[in-house]
Motif scaffolding. Structure first.
Motif, PDB file in Angstrom:
ATOM      1  N   ILE A 256       0.825  -1.216   0.000  1.00  0.00           N
ATOM      2  CA  ILE A 256       0.000   0.000   0.000  1.00  0.00           C
ATOM      3  C   ILE A 256       0.853   1.257   0.000  1.00  0.00           C
ATOM      4  O   ILE A 256       0.635   2.162  -0.821  1.00  0.00           O
ATOM      5  N   ALA A 257       1.844   1.328   0.896  1.00  0.00           N
ATOM      6  CA  ALA A 257       2.489   2.640   1.106  1.00  0.00           C
ATOM      7  C   ALA A 257       3.954   2.564   1.487  1.00  0.00           C
ATOM      8  O   ALA A 257       4.446   3.466   2.170  1.00  0.00           O
ATOM      9  N   ALA A 258       4.693   1.557   1.065  1.00  0.00           N
ATOM     10  CA  ALA A 258       6.123   1.506   1.360  1.00  0.00           C
ATOM     11  C   ALA A 258       6.828   2.725   0.786  1.00  0.00           C
ATOM     12  O   ALA A 258       6.578   3.129  -0.354  1.00  0.00           O
ATOM     13  N   ARG A 259       7.705   3.320   1.600  1.00  0.00           N
ATOM     14  CA  ARG A 259       8.524   4.436   1.129  1.00  0.00           C
ATOM     15  C   ARG A 259       9.710   3.904   0.327  1.00  0.00           C
ATOM     16  O   ARG A 259      10.183   2.806   0.576  1.00  0.00           O
ATOM     17  N   MET A 260      10.171   4.697  -0.625  1.00  0.00           N
ATOM     18  CA  MET A 260      11.353   4.318  -1.381  1.00  0.00           C
ATOM     19  C   MET A 260      12.581   4.343  -0.481  1.00  0.00           C
ATOM     20  O   MET A 260      12.740   5.249   0.347  1.00  0.00           O
ATOM     21  N   VAL A 261      13.456   3.361  -0.675  1.00  0.00           N
ATOM     22  CA  VAL A 261      14.686   3.248   0.103  1.00  0.00           C
ATOM     23  C   VAL A 261      15.828   2.978  -0.858  1.00  0.00           C
ATOM     24  O   VAL A 261      15.680   2.176  -1.798  1.00  0.00           O
ATOM     25  N   ASP A 262      16.947   3.621  -0.663  1.00  0.00           N
ATOM     26  CA  ASP A 262      18.113   3.393  -1.523  1.00  0.00           C
ATOM     27  C   ASP A 262      18.482   1.916  -1.521  1.00  0.00           C
ATOM     28  O   ASP A 262      18.578   1.281  -0.467  1.00  0.00           O
ATOM     29  N   GLY A 263      18.686   1.372  -2.700  1.00  0.00           N
ATOM     30  CA  GLY A 263      19.074  -0.024  -2.830  1.00  0.00           C
ATOM     31  C   GLY A 263      17.911  -0.984  -2.955  1.00  0.00           C
ATOM     32  O   GLY A 263      18.114  -2.178  -3.166  1.00  0.00           O
TER      33      GLY A 263
END
Length: 423
Positions: free
Chosen positions: A127-134
């Motif tokens: 639903i709403a995972a934030r973007m994370v490097d890698g």
């Protein structure tokens, strides 16, 4: 008591998700630096406590046209309640995503997602995972807030581990829906279905609807259903008025009879196979590589609903649902099917939809259906009509008559002359 609860969980369609992630692999222990975490893909086992990231971009971004949708909305200002097994608040994808939640048992505190499967964490990530490097994992509505509402219990019973799941009861799910509505959730995700207790579920859906909340629920997983009841006739709360029932399709958009139930209760469909999302390891996992889970499809539609609610905050839950179903991709615009309802969700099209009450498909909640216009009565004459060639025929007739008269006169004159000559 344990048997009753276990059967309830099976009937609700709660899947054992860990085995769907893929074959085992030796994943390193958790790292505190996201960039140094190992990579996991659909061919690897996901293990609680061993953090890894899915490096490739989620196929959902391209399949659902999310880049176009995000030009209009990212879900900002909208809260999505996840009535499920809880959420791992330490997962890096939820760094600023969570709002206070609750449990529907015990002291009411929002306990972590500490069961073996991480069902609620996976649903929340879709639903709403934030973007994370890698990491290529990203939610459908990456700016929406998540409200964890735990309806599952984990408690030792009959000598079992304290991490064993005690499935949700009807009462815990209903209480979770109402608590979420009372605490400001515009969208309430219920990734399960039940074939009993219609009155209790209807009361909860109506309660949420009256407070401006849209309930999005599973249309049922065939391969996780109770073997004692393989063909339930009902799928609550999804099939109830005021809720959306979501079916799952495979990664390529195909509906699978091995995974999903079909029926008139289905409103809409979304991908449910090979779903990259957050995991209770603190990182990522790819779920359901070999089947389509309506739990995850429900999360996709809840994310799309959050995008719509953020762009159209003054519209009603029925209007949000209408946008999603009307804009869904289907073969026949005016027809729903028992397998995918009004079609596969398309968030960007839902955001751009202009409703004037004339579109073919689901009825608009904002415009009354146009009244059929009766045909004007027509008088049919049985009299012979005017002959369009009459004048021509009349001229020709006169011509033939004149020619005949002249011929007779000429003939008579000729005979008279002949007689005179003989005389």
């Amino acid at each position: 008591m344990r048997m009753r609860i276990a059967r309830t969980a099976a009937a609700l369609g709660i899947a054992a998700l860990l085995g769907a992630a893929g074959a085992p692999s030796g994943a390193p222990s958790a790292s505190t630096d996201p960039a140094s975490s190992p990579v996991v893909d659909a061919g690897q086992q996901c293990t609680p406590g061993d953090r890894a990231f899915v490096s490739s971009a989620s196929y959902l971004v391209e399949r659902l046209g999310l880049e176009d949708a995000w030009e209009f909305s990212r879900g900002q200002g909208v809260t999505v309640a996840v009535v499920d097994s809880g959420i791992d608040a330490d997962n890096v994808h939820f760094a600023d995503a969570l709002v206070p939640g609750a449990s529907t048992f015990g002291d009411g505190s929002a306990r972590a997602d500490d069961d073996l499967f991480g069902h609620g964490t996976a649903v929340a990530g879709i639903i709403a995972a934030r973007m994370v490097d890698g990491s290529g994992v990203v939610g459908i509505a990456p700016a929406a807030k998540i409200m964890p509402v735990r309806a599952f219990e984990s408690a030792p019973e009959d000598g079992q581990s304290s991490r064993d799941v005690v499935g949700p009861s009807v009462q815990s799910v209903v209480a979770g829906i109402k608590w979420a509505a009372d605490n400001g959730a515009q969208i309430i995700n219920v990734s399960l279905s039940d074939d009993q207790s219609a009155d209790l579920y209807a009361d909860a859906v109506n309660y949420a609807h009256a407070r401006g909340s849209l309930v999005v629920a599973s249309a049922g997983n065939r391969n996780t259903a109770d073997s004692d009841r393989p063909d339930p006739a009902n799928f609550y709360p999804g099939e109830l008025p005021g809720a959306l029932a979501v079916a799952a399709v495979l990664r390529n958009g195909t509906w699978s009879a091995d995974s999903s139930y079909a029926g008139p209760h289905v409103d809409i469909a979304a991908p449910g196979q090979s779903m990259p999302s957050a995991y209770i390891s603190g990182g990522d996992c790819v779920f359901n590589g070999d089947s389509a889970s309506s739990s995850y499809a429900t999360a996709v539609v809840s994310g799309a609903a959050a995008l719509v609610a953020a762009r159209y905050p003054d519209e009603t839950p029925d209007q949000w649902a209408f946008r999603l179903t009307q804009a869904a991709m289907r073969v026949a615009p005016a027809e729903a099917s028992d397998t995918v309802g009004w079609g596969e969700v398309r968030p960007a099209e839902a955001l751009a939809l202009v409703d004037d009450g004339t579109l073919p498909g689901p009825p608009s909640p904002a415009f009354a259906a146009p009244e059929p216009t009766p045909e004007e009565p027509r008088t049919v004459s049985v009299d012979a009509g005017a002959d369009p060639l009459g004048p021509a025929r009349e001229i020709v007739g006169w011509g033939f008559g004149a020619a005949a008269t002249i011929s007779v006169i000429v003939l008579l004159l000729a005979r008279g002359r002949t007689r005179r000559l003989r005389t």
